[in-house]
Design a protein around this motif. Structure first.
Motif, short mmCIF file in Angstrom:
data_model
loop_
_atom_site.label_atom_id
_atom_site.label_comp_id
_atom_site.label_asym_id
_atom_site.label_seq_id
_atom_site.Cartn_x
_atom_site.Cartn_y
_atom_site.Cartn_z
N VAL A 39 30.65 38.15 46.46
CA VAL A 39 31.46 36.99 46.10
C VAL A 39 30.77 35.70 46.54
O VAL A 39 30.71 34.71 45.81
CB VAL A 39 32.87 37.09 46.74
N HIS B 279 32.25 40.86 50.12
CA HIS B 279 32.22 39.44 50.45
C HIS B 279 30.85 38.82 50.17
O HIS B 279 30.75 37.67 49.74
CB HIS B 279 32.60 39.23 51.91
N GLU C 265 38.12 39.58 39.79
CA GLU C 265 38.99 38.44 40.09
C GLU C 265 39.22 38.22 41.59
O GLU C 265 39.91 37.28 41.98
CB GLU C 265 40.33 38.59 39.39
N GLN C 266 38.61 39.06 42.43
CA GLN C 266 38.82 38.91 43.87
C GLN C 266 38.07 37.71 44.44
O GLN C 266 37.02 37.31 43.94
CB GLN C 266 38.41 40.19 44.60
N THR C 267 38.63 37.14 45.52
CA THR C 267 38.03 36.02 46.23
C THR C 267 37.96 36.38 47.71
O THR C 267 38.52 37.40 48.14
CB THR C 267 38.89 34.75 46.07
N HIS C 268 37.28 35.52 48.50
CA HIS C 268 37.25 35.75 49.94
C HIS C 268 38.67 35.81 50.49
O HIS C 268 38.99 36.64 51.35
CB HIS C 268 36.48 34.63 50.65
N HIS D 21 28.93 31.56 44.69
CA HIS D 21 29.42 30.20 44.99
C HIS D 21 28.51 29.18 44.31
O HIS D 21 27.28 29.26 44.40
CB HIS D 21 29.43 29.96 46.50
#
Length: 218
Positions: free
Chosen positions: A73, A70, A27-30, A77
């Motif tokens: 993630v 990162h 569930e992590q984002t930048h 995109h």
């Protein structure tokens, strides 16, 4: 680190972000990861200053994890994906571009010339309108002050704290800026110097605290 270990790290991260992996990692984002990058960079700096090689090894791994995380993630995109290969390519391309004395026919006989060339190339290729552009606002204040002071000096700008017209905290801000300038003139990193002083203060405070506890217990 061998290529096989780099590949293993990428595989581990892929597993963590994939179905059946780790719910937290998935569930992590930048944006959610950004504070960790800042924290890990500071912890690495502290490990370097301590001289503890084992600690430095671990903290470098934590910084590398931020890049790998990162990259993974970014790979997901929907419109503009990129991954570790694109990041590595951009980094290598930048190093080649900014070291023409190594990879082209520019002559640079000392580190000062290399630094001047680096900044000139950076300003030209990034299209910045001011020498002040590109200094992160989130930097610790002393570190940012020295960055700004360095850029102003390099550009030949005659600006001092007294000429800005600013006044904060009964002049404390201006005096801190002057101390940052003094540190720069002496070749001292103000942020590192303050961290060292605070560590010494902390050690002394802890010792005083322990001594007080011993007296109470006697």
């Amino acid at each position: 680190m061998t290529a096989s270990q780099v590949d293993r790290l990428l595989e581990v991260m892929d597993r963590l972000r994939s179905d059946g992996g780790c719910p937290w990692d998935a569930e992590q984002t930048h944006e959610s990861l950004a504070p960790y990058a800042i924290e890990e960079a500071h912890e690495l700096a502290e490990a370097i200053e301590s001289g503890d090689r084992g600690e430095m090894l671990g903290e470098l791994g934590d910084v590398l994890l931020q890049v790998v995380f990162h990259a993974r993630v970014a790979q997901e995109h929907p419109d503009e994906p990129f991954g570790i290969e694109e990041i590595a390519k951009a980094c290598a391309d930048k190093l080649v571009e900014r070291h023409p004395h190594v990879f082209a026919d520019v002559i640079a006989e000392d580190a000062e010339t290399v630094t001047a060339n680096w900044h000139a190339i950076k300003a030209r290729t990034m299209g910045r309108e001011s020498v002040m552009d590109g200094v992160p606002a989130a930097l610790p204040a002393l570190q940012r002050a020295q960055k700004m002071l360095s850029r102003a000096e390099r550009a030949g700008l005659d600006v001092t704290a007294s000429s800005t017209g600013a006044s904060s905290g009964d002049g404390i801000g201006e005096r801190l800026l002057a101390l940052a300038a003094e540190a720069s003139a002496a070749g001292v990193d103000a942020e590192s110097a303050l961290r060292e002083a605070v560590r010494s203060f902390e050690a002394a405070a802890r010792e005083t605290e322990r001594a007080g506890a011993r007296r109470i217990g006697e």
